[in-house]
Design an enzyme around this catalytic site. Structure first.
Site, PDB file in Angstrom:
ATOM      1  N   TYR A  69     -38.520  20.578  -5.331  1.00 23.81           N
ATOM      2  CA  TYR A  69     -39.074  19.930  -5.721  1.00 23.81           C
ATOM      3  C   TYR A  69     -39.717  20.697  -6.954  1.00 23.81           C
ATOM      4  O   TYR A  69     -39.965  19.625  -8.413  1.00 23.81           O
ATOM      5  CB  TYR A  69     -39.726  19.260  -4.648  1.00 23.81           C
ATOM      6  CG  TYR A  69     -39.173  18.600  -4.457  1.00 23.81           C
ATOM      7  CD1 TYR A  69     -38.615  17.028  -4.467  1.00 23.81           C
ATOM      8  CD2 TYR A  69     -38.266  18.850  -2.441  1.00 23.81           C
ATOM      9  CE1 TYR A  69     -38.337  15.963  -3.875  1.00 23.81           C
ATOM     10  CE2 TYR A  69     -37.477  17.622  -2.038  1.00 23.81           C
ATOM     11  CZ  TYR A  69     -37.283  16.376  -3.343  1.00 23.81           C
ATOM     12  OH  TYR A  69     -36.303  15.708  -2.053  1.00 23.81           O
ATOM     13  N   GLN A 103     -35.807   3.258  -7.885  1.00 21.43           N
ATOM     14  CA  GLN A 103     -35.875   4.146  -6.546  1.00 21.43           C
ATOM     15  C   GLN A 103     -36.028   5.425  -7.680  1.00 21.43           C
ATOM     16  O   GLN A 103     -35.385   6.716  -7.095  1.00 21.43           O
ATOM     17  CB  GLN A 103     -34.147   4.492  -6.991  1.00 21.43           C
ATOM     18  CG  GLN A 103     -33.749   3.240  -5.986  1.00 21.43           C
ATOM     19  CD  GLN A 103     -31.485   2.573  -5.992  1.00 21.43           C
ATOM     20  OE1 GLN A 103     -30.976   2.968  -5.147  1.00 21.43           O
ATOM     21  NE2 GLN A 103     -31.178   3.111  -7.484  1.00 21.43           N
ATOM     22  N   ASN A 104     -36.303   5.889  -9.068  1.00 18.61           N
ATOM     23  CA  ASN A 104     -36.308   6.557  -9.248  1.00 18.61           C
ATOM     24  C   ASN A 104     -38.126   7.655  -9.082  1.00 18.61           C
ATOM     25  O   ASN A 104     -38.890   6.804  -9.022  1.00 18.61           O
ATOM     26  CB  ASN A 104     -36.457   6.938 -10.709  1.00 18.61           C
ATOM     27  CG  ASN A 104     -35.176   6.761 -11.324  1.00 18.61           C
ATOM     28  OD1 ASN A 104     -33.851   7.051 -10.406  1.00 18.61           O
ATOM     29  ND2 ASN A 104     -34.779   6.328 -12.677  1.00 18.61           N
ATOM     30  N   VAL A 105     -38.386   9.369  -8.654  1.00 14.34           N
ATOM     31  CA  VAL A 105     -39.556   9.363  -8.623  1.00 14.34           C
ATOM     32  C   VAL A 105     -40.098   9.942  -9.013  1.00 14.34           C
ATOM     33  O   VAL A 105     -41.135  11.226  -9.482  1.00 14.34           O
ATOM     34  CB  VAL A 105     -39.404   9.852  -7.283  1.00 14.34           C
ATOM     35  CG1 VAL A 105     -38.931   9.324  -5.644  1.00 14.34           C
ATOM     36  CG2 VAL A 105     -38.458  11.533  -7.319  1.00 14.34           C
ATOM     37  N   ASP A 106     -39.052  10.350 -11.056  1.00 15.78           N
ATOM     38  CA  ASP A 106     -39.625  11.353 -11.718  1.00 15.78           C
ATOM     39  C   ASP A 106     -41.039  10.456 -12.930  1.00 15.78           C
ATOM     40  O   ASP A 106     -42.084  10.825 -13.952  1.00 15.78           O
ATOM     41  CB  ASP A 106     -38.779  10.884 -13.426  1.00 15.78           C
ATOM     42  CG  ASP A 106     -38.014   9.681 -13.337  1.00 15.78           C
ATOM     43  OD1 ASP A 106     -38.638   8.603 -13.619  1.00 15.78           O
ATOM     44  OD2 ASP A 106     -36.840   9.989 -13.868  1.00 15.78           O
ATOM     45  N   HIS A 121     -38.949   4.963  -4.037  1.00 11.44           N
ATOM     46  CA  HIS A 121     -38.998   6.273  -2.582  1.00 11.44           C
ATOM     47  C   HIS A 121     -39.748   6.992  -3.167  1.00 11.44           C
ATOM     48  O   HIS A 121     -40.113   8.672  -3.569  1.00 11.44           O
ATOM     49  CB  HIS A 121     -37.442   6.703  -3.808  1.00 11.44           C
ATOM     50  CG  HIS A 121     -36.414   5.640  -3.611  1.00 11.44           C
ATOM     51  ND1 HIS A 121     -35.041   6.358  -3.830  1.00 11.44           N
ATOM     52  CD2 HIS A 121     -36.007   5.013  -3.109  1.00 11.44           C
ATOM     53  CE1 HIS A 121     -33.883   5.618  -3.192  1.00 11.44           C
ATOM     54  NE2 HIS A 121     -34.363   4.686  -2.384  1.00 11.44           N
ATOM     55  N   CYS A 149     -51.937  22.705   2.945  1.00  8.06           N
ATOM     56  CA  CYS A 149     -52.999  21.335   2.698  1.00  8.06           C
ATOM     57  C   CYS A 149     -54.534  22.078   2.828  1.00  8.06           C
ATOM     58  O   CYS A 149     -54.866  22.500   3.826  1.00  8.06           O
ATOM     59  CB  CYS A 149     -53.036  20.431   3.857  1.00  8.06           C
ATOM     60  SG  CYS A 149     -54.443  19.616   3.880  1.00  8.06           S
ATOM     61  N   CYS A 152     -56.546  20.258   6.410  1.00  7.45           N
ATOM     62  CA  CYS A 152     -55.906  20.935   8.188  1.00  7.45           C
ATOM     63  C   CYS A 152     -55.171  22.432   7.570  1.00  7.45           C
ATOM     64  O   CYS A 152     -54.712  22.738   8.734  1.00  7.45           O
ATOM     65  CB  CYS A 152     -55.485  19.957   8.171  1.00  7.45           C
ATOM     66  SG  CYS A 152     -53.936  19.520   7.992  1.00  7.45           S
ATOM     67  N   ASN A 215     -23.870   0.048 -16.327  1.00  8.29           N
ATOM     68  CA  ASN A 215     -23.972   1.788 -15.805  1.00  8.29           C
ATOM     69  C   ASN A 215     -22.862   2.307 -16.352  1.00  8.29           C
ATOM     70  O   ASN A 215     -22.228   1.744 -17.375  1.00  8.29           O
ATOM     71  CB  ASN A 215     -24.444   1.697 -14.427  1.00  8.29           C
ATOM     72  CG  ASN A 215     -23.035   1.699 -13.644  1.00  8.29           C
ATOM     73  OD1 ASN A 215     -21.953   1.296 -13.658  1.00  8.29           O
ATOM     74  ND2 ASN A 215     -23.576   1.371 -12.132  1.00  8.29           N
TER      75      ASN A 215
HETATM   76  N1  APR Z   1     -27.341   4.730 -18.607  1.00  7.70           N
HETATM   77  C1  APR Z   1     -26.703   3.967 -17.861  1.00  7.70           C
HETATM   78  N2  APR Z   1     -26.669   4.203 -16.826  1.00  7.70           N
HETATM   79  C2  APR Z   1     -26.180   5.858 -16.112  1.00  7.70           C
HETATM   80  C3  APR Z   1     -26.605   6.228 -17.564  1.00  7.70           C
HETATM   81  C4  APR Z   1     -27.393   5.852 -18.741  1.00  7.70           C
HETATM   82  N3  APR Z   1     -27.189   6.679 -19.536  1.00  7.70           N
HETATM   83  N4  APR Z   1     -26.605   7.694 -16.660  1.00  7.70           N
HETATM   84  C5  APR Z   1     -25.391   7.861 -15.946  1.00  7.70           C
HETATM   85  N5  APR Z   1     -25.463   6.578 -15.462  1.00  7.70           N
HETATM   86  C6  APR Z   1     -24.865   5.727 -13.832  1.00  7.70           C
HETATM   87  C7  APR Z   1     -24.037   5.981 -13.129  1.00  7.70           C
HETATM   88  O1  APR Z   1     -22.905   5.137 -13.801  1.00  7.70           O
HETATM   89  C8  APR Z   1     -24.232   5.762 -11.807  1.00  7.70           C
HETATM   90  O2  APR Z   1     -24.150   4.537 -11.487  1.00  7.70           O
HETATM   91  O3  APR Z   1     -25.982   6.420 -13.199  1.00  7.70           O
HETATM   92  C9  APR Z   1     -25.415   6.002 -12.217  1.00  7.70           C
HETATM   93  C10 APR Z   1     -26.354   7.376 -11.187  1.00  7.70           C
HETATM   94  O4  APR Z   1     -25.474   7.015  -9.847  1.00  7.70           O
HETATM   95  P1  APR Z   1     -26.473   7.837  -8.919  1.00  7.70           P
HETATM   96  O5  APR Z   1     -26.119   9.475  -9.337  1.00  7.70           O
HETATM   97  O6  APR Z   1     -25.944   8.132  -7.499  1.00  7.70           O
HETATM   98  O7  APR Z   1     -28.402   8.039  -9.177  1.00  7.70           O
HETATM   99  P2  APR Z   1     -28.772   6.504  -7.999  1.00  7.70           P
HETATM  100  O8  APR Z   1     -27.918   5.015  -8.301  1.00  7.70           O
HETATM  101  O9  APR Z   1     -30.011   6.482  -8.719  1.00  7.70           O
HETATM  102  O10 APR Z   1     -29.452   7.657  -6.841  1.00  7.70           O
HETATM  103  C11 APR Z   1     -30.209   6.514  -5.705  1.00  7.70           C
HETATM  104  O11 APR Z   1     -29.769   7.939  -4.037  1.00  7.70           O
HETATM  105  O12 APR Z   1     -30.075   9.912  -3.494  1.00  7.70           O
HETATM  106  C12 APR Z   1     -30.682   9.290  -3.534  1.00  7.70           C
HETATM  107  O13 APR Z   1     -32.472   8.892  -3.696  1.00  7.70           O
HETATM  108  C13 APR Z   1     -31.941   9.740  -3.952  1.00  7.70           C
HETATM  109  O14 APR Z   1     -32.274   7.522  -5.033  1.00  7.70           O
HETATM  110  C14 APR Z   1     -31.365   8.230  -5.341  1.00  7.70           C
HETATM  111  C15 APR Z   1     -30.875   7.290  -4.725  1.00  7.70           C
END
Ligand code: APR
Length: 249
Positions: A69, A103-106, A121, A149, A152, A215
């Site tokens: 992480y 769902q992104n944590v960034d 997430h 921490c 604690c 996607n």
């Molecule tokens: N633009 C649009 N879509 C894109 C691009 C882009 N430039 N690059 C990749 N993708 C798409 C891929 O085609 C795929 O459908 O992004 C998707 C990425 O899928 P994952 O890697 O499975 O990511 P995500 O769906 O966010 O994962 C969900 O899974 O591991 C856990 O908690 C984690 O939040 C995450 C969750």
């Protein structure tokens, strides 16, 4: 190559008063952050994210999980929001009621200016006590990893939802309501493999919303109220927002 924008989607967005968007790792791919289901590189190639992002992994090897992480946190903080993030922040300004569920944590959506944001997430740039749950704004990356921490002494952990953990209930409820109430739902850059987020487009569709999926996995096609767009979010979303702005003038 980016998808051409279907007129039906533009029309639906123009008239919508309530729009919800779900994003996944693909939205940040053009900021240089690898998606989850891309192969990991370098040191981490022998691990899958599923093996590192779990309470069991943290119990088994807390230092390894902390270091993974820490690497990802550094990558995220060095990255910049891309035109896809910026376009979503602009879209928020064009729609009376807007919810961005990620769902992104960034943290890149917030850095791009999105405000009506649900981080389902968690957020990797934040750290909390693994026992008490209290947030910790500073910590030392010293000998002892994970750092203790300050209150604690229990190990600190990233503020993210791991596999096998419950999502924060209030965030999930808000996301569900947004999906049920919106007129247009956009699912962007997610493979739709991880529940419960994966159900949100279906919830929106079954409540009558127009749904668009963008996607690199889908082929561009459309049915009534359902649009699939193959393309990069950093290219397609700015075009979409530009089109909506033009039509508003
Ligand atoms: N633009 C649009 N879509 C894109 C691009 C882009 N430039 N690059 C990749 N993708 C798409 C891929 O085609 C795929 O459908 O992004 C998707 C990425 O899928 P994952 O890697 O499975 O990511 P995500 O769906 O966010 O994962 C969900 O899974 O591991 C856990 O908690 C984690 O939040 C995450 C969750």
């Amino acid at each position: 190559m980016s998808a051409s924008l279907p007129t039906g989607l533009i029309t639906a967005l123009q008239s919508a008063r309530n729009v919800a968007v779900l994003t996944g790792a693909g939205v940040s791919a053009e900021s240089g952050i690898p998606t989850f289901r891309d192969a990991q590189s370098g040191l981490w190639a022998k691990y899958s994210p599923e093996e590192l992002a779990s309470p069991a992994a943290f119990r088994r090897n807390p230092r390894l999980v902390w270091e993974w992480y820490a690497m990802r946190r550094a990558a995220v903080l060095a990255a910049q929001p891309n035109p896809g993030h910026v376009a979503l922040a602009q879209l928020e300004q064009l729609v009376p009621h807007f919810t961005l569920i990620t769902q992104n944590v960034d943290g890149l959506h917030a850095r791009a200016g999105s405000r009506a944001l649900i981080e389902l997430h968690g957020n990797i740039t934040k750290v909390r006590c693994s026992v008490e749950g209290t947030f910790c704004s500073t910590w030392a990356e010293g000998e002892e990893l994970p750092p203790p921490c300050p209150t604690c002494g229990a190990p600190l952990r990233p503020h993210v939802v791991w596999f096998g953990e419950q999502l924060p209930l209030d965030a999930l409820q808000q996301a569900w309501i947004a999906a049920e109430e919106c007129e247009v739902f956009l699912s962007i850059g997610t493979s739709g493999l991880v529940e419960p987020a994966a159900s949100l487009p279906r919830v929106a569709y079954s409540h009558g919303a127009t749904v668009a999926v963008l996607n690199l996995d889908v082929n561009t096609r459309s049915e009534a109220r359902l649009f699939y767009l193959h393309g990069r979010s950093g290219e397609v979303l700015p075009q979409l927002v530009e089109r909506l702005m033009e039509e508003q003038q």
